[in-house]
Design a protein around this motif. Structure first.
Motif, PDB file in Angstrom:
ATOM      1  N   ARG A  67       0.846  -1.198   0.000  1.00  0.00           N
ATOM      2  CA  ARG A  67       0.000   0.000   0.000  1.00  0.00           C
ATOM      3  C   ARG A  67       0.880   1.247   0.000  1.00  0.00           C
ATOM      4  O   ARG A  67       1.783   1.391   0.824  1.00  0.00           O
ATOM      5  CB  ARG A  67      -0.925   0.014   1.216  1.00  0.00           C
ATOM      6  CG  ARG A  67      -1.850   1.248   1.279  1.00  0.00           C
ATOM      7  CD  ARG A  67      -2.851   1.128   2.399  1.00  0.00           C
ATOM      8  NE  ARG A  67      -3.850   0.108   2.120  1.00  0.00           N
ATOM      9  CZ  ARG A  67      -4.956   0.334   1.411  1.00  0.00           C
ATOM     10  NH1 ARG A  67      -5.199   1.535   0.924  1.00  0.00           N
ATOM     11  NH2 ARG A  67      -5.809  -0.635   1.203  1.00  0.00           N
ATOM     12  N   ARG A  77       0.079  -1.842  -4.939  1.00  0.00           N
ATOM     13  CA  ARG A  77       0.930  -2.346  -6.012  1.00  0.00           C
ATOM     14  C   ARG A  77       1.479  -3.713  -5.613  1.00  0.00           C
ATOM     15  O   ARG A  77       1.679  -4.010  -4.439  1.00  0.00           O
ATOM     16  CB  ARG A  77       2.124  -1.417  -6.254  1.00  0.00           C
ATOM     17  CG  ARG A  77       1.792  -0.038  -6.816  1.00  0.00           C
ATOM     18  CD  ARG A  77       1.411  -0.132  -8.284  1.00  0.00           C
ATOM     19  NE  ARG A  77       1.395   1.188  -8.895  1.00  0.00           N
ATOM     20  CZ  ARG A  77       0.385   2.035  -8.822  1.00  0.00           C
ATOM     21  NH1 ARG A  77      -0.692   1.716  -8.120  1.00  0.00           N
ATOM     22  NH2 ARG A  77       0.442   3.205  -9.444  1.00  0.00           N
ATOM     23  N   SER A  91      -3.284   3.762  -3.025  1.00  0.00           N
ATOM     24  CA  SER A  91      -3.246   2.725  -4.057  1.00  0.00           C
ATOM     25  C   SER A  91      -2.418   1.540  -3.579  1.00  0.00           C
ATOM     26  O   SER A  91      -1.660   1.634  -2.617  1.00  0.00           O
ATOM     27  CB  SER A  91      -2.656   3.279  -5.354  1.00  0.00           C
ATOM     28  OG  SER A  91      -1.303   3.666  -5.166  1.00  0.00           O
TER      29      SER A  91
END
Length: 421
Positions: A376, A383, A381
């Motif tokens: 995070r 990944r 967002s």
């Protein structure tokens, strides 16, 4: 904290400036009216050292020493590297003198260029590039991910520094965008390979070592000579890696297209002499290496370097270089033990720097555990691997010879979409 080994500069830099007189990294820069040549960073300026050497040929022994002007007028560090370790020491001593003795201020000041007014270039014309695999924690993590039913380390790992030869022509300077590579991919359950952009694009946070001086083909370079004569300096290094392409191709001959599309290094090369206070003992090596990999404590050493991995502005990992199992001198000795020659401008990477704790893992393969544990970021967002437009920055620092904080030149890169067919 150690006492300072250098007098204060007449530039009146803050005492805690990470690019003070105790550092003096080398790079290659250009300006709007002059092409690439060698410079040294001091504070927030670049010192045009070829010009200063030209007016100081008779100062501090430089007049009787190597032709630094000619070496520093070149668009890479290679000519300076070829002068050898005695010349590097003369140059460093002279630069300290020039920047600390006010008698040199008037003639030196005109050759200081603000960083904002320069363009930085690849500092070395890379001769050969080798990447090692020197972190036991990284090698163990990768083994657990890809061989969960086997021992994490392969049987040879603690007997020799494992490495592979990369592609020197795709080593780029910090700030260069990286195009997502395309290649063959085949997942464990896929019936056949497919071709397309990498879906598991990764980074590897590493330290790169810049080599100076040449050796003769057929004559190995022993550990002691490697440490004393050929290790010039270090750069931060990002070995971009396409894990899906790598996984399908690497048996039986190892990394190829999953690695060769790009390797980023910092624009500034920190001399190993500036890291004298950061030397630390290696972790215990058991079993004892074969005789050609042994050396005295001042030859076989680690470095107390602290790294940060920044993903789109979020610090996602803080690897520690001191955890690495193999010494840079051992790596260089092993690289040449079969008689392979070394050349000025050779570059070798340490391999991914990872520790035991999750927050010290130096690759996204490890941080996300091959995509099963998303990372995070501060913007909310998540990944697992790199997406187009993502930017990664590697930073590093150590304690300098003056007891202050010395920062390595950072290395950054942004991912661009794969080329169209």
């Amino acid at each position: 904290m150690p006492s300072s080994t250098h007098a204060a500069s007449w530039l009146d830099l803050p005492a805690d400036h990470p690019f003070g007189v105790a550092h003096l990294p080398y790079g290659v820069f250009s300006t709007a009216d002059h092409g690439p040549r060698v410079g040294v960073r001091i504070g927030d300026d670049v010192l045009d050292v070829s010009e200063v050497a030209r007016i100081g040929r008779d100062a501090v022994g430089v007049g009787d020493g190597p032709d630094l002007t000619a070496a520093w007028e070149q668009p890479s560090l290679n000519a300076f590297l070829e002068l050898g370790h005695d010349a590097w020491a003369v140059a460093r001593s002279w630069l300290v003198e020039v920047l600390t003795d006010a008698a040199h201020a008037e003639r030196t000041r005109p050759h200081l260029v603000p960083l904002d007014d320069v363009t930085m270039h690849l500092p070395v014309e890379v001769a050969d590039y080798v990447d090692f695999y020197a972190s036991e924690h990284h090698a163990s993590n990768v083994g657990r991910i890809f061989r969960p039913d086997s021992e994490p380390l392969t049987p040879n790992w603690k007997h020799l520094p494992i490495g592979y030869h990369g592609r020197s022509g795709t080593v780029v300077v910090s700030g260069t965008d990286l195009v997502r590579p395309r290649g063959q991919r085949k997942g464990p359950t896929d019936p056949a390979p497919t071709f397309g952009p990498s879906r598991k694009l990764d980074i590897e946070a590493e330290l790169g070592f810049v080599v100076g001086g040449s050796s003769t083909l057929g004559e190995p370079v022993p550990v002691g000579r490697a440490a004393r004569e050929h290790l010039f300096g270090v750069v931060l290094l990002n070995d971009w890696s396409a894990r899906d392409i790598q996984a399908w191709e690497y048996v039986p001959l190892g990394p190829f297209l999953g690695k060769s599309f790009g390797t980023s290094i910092s624009a500034w090369v920190t001399p190993l002499a500036a890291l004298a206070a950061a030397r630390v003992p290696l972790p215990a090596q058991d079993p004892e290496p074969l005789p050609y990999l042994r050396g005295a404590d001042d030859e076989v050493f680690g470095l107390d370097l602290h790294l940060e991995v920044v993903w789109n502005g979020t610090v996602v990992a803080r690897p520690e270089y001191r955890d690495l199992y193999w010494s840079p001198a051992q790596m260089l000795a092993h690289l040449s033990v079969n008689g392979a020659s070394i050349r000025s401008g050779d570059l070798f990477g340490s391999g991914t720097i990872s520790g035991q704790a999750k927050e010290t893992r130096g690759s996204f393969l490890e941080l996300s555990w091959n995509g099963t544990e998303p990372v995070r970021l501060d913007d909310g967002s998540e990944r697992t691997f790199l997406e187009d437009g993502d930017t990664v920055v590697l930073r590093g620092w150590a304690t300098g010879t003056d007891g202050g904080r010395l920062e390595l030149g950072e290395v950054s890169g942004t991912i661009r979409p794969a080329a169209t067919a």
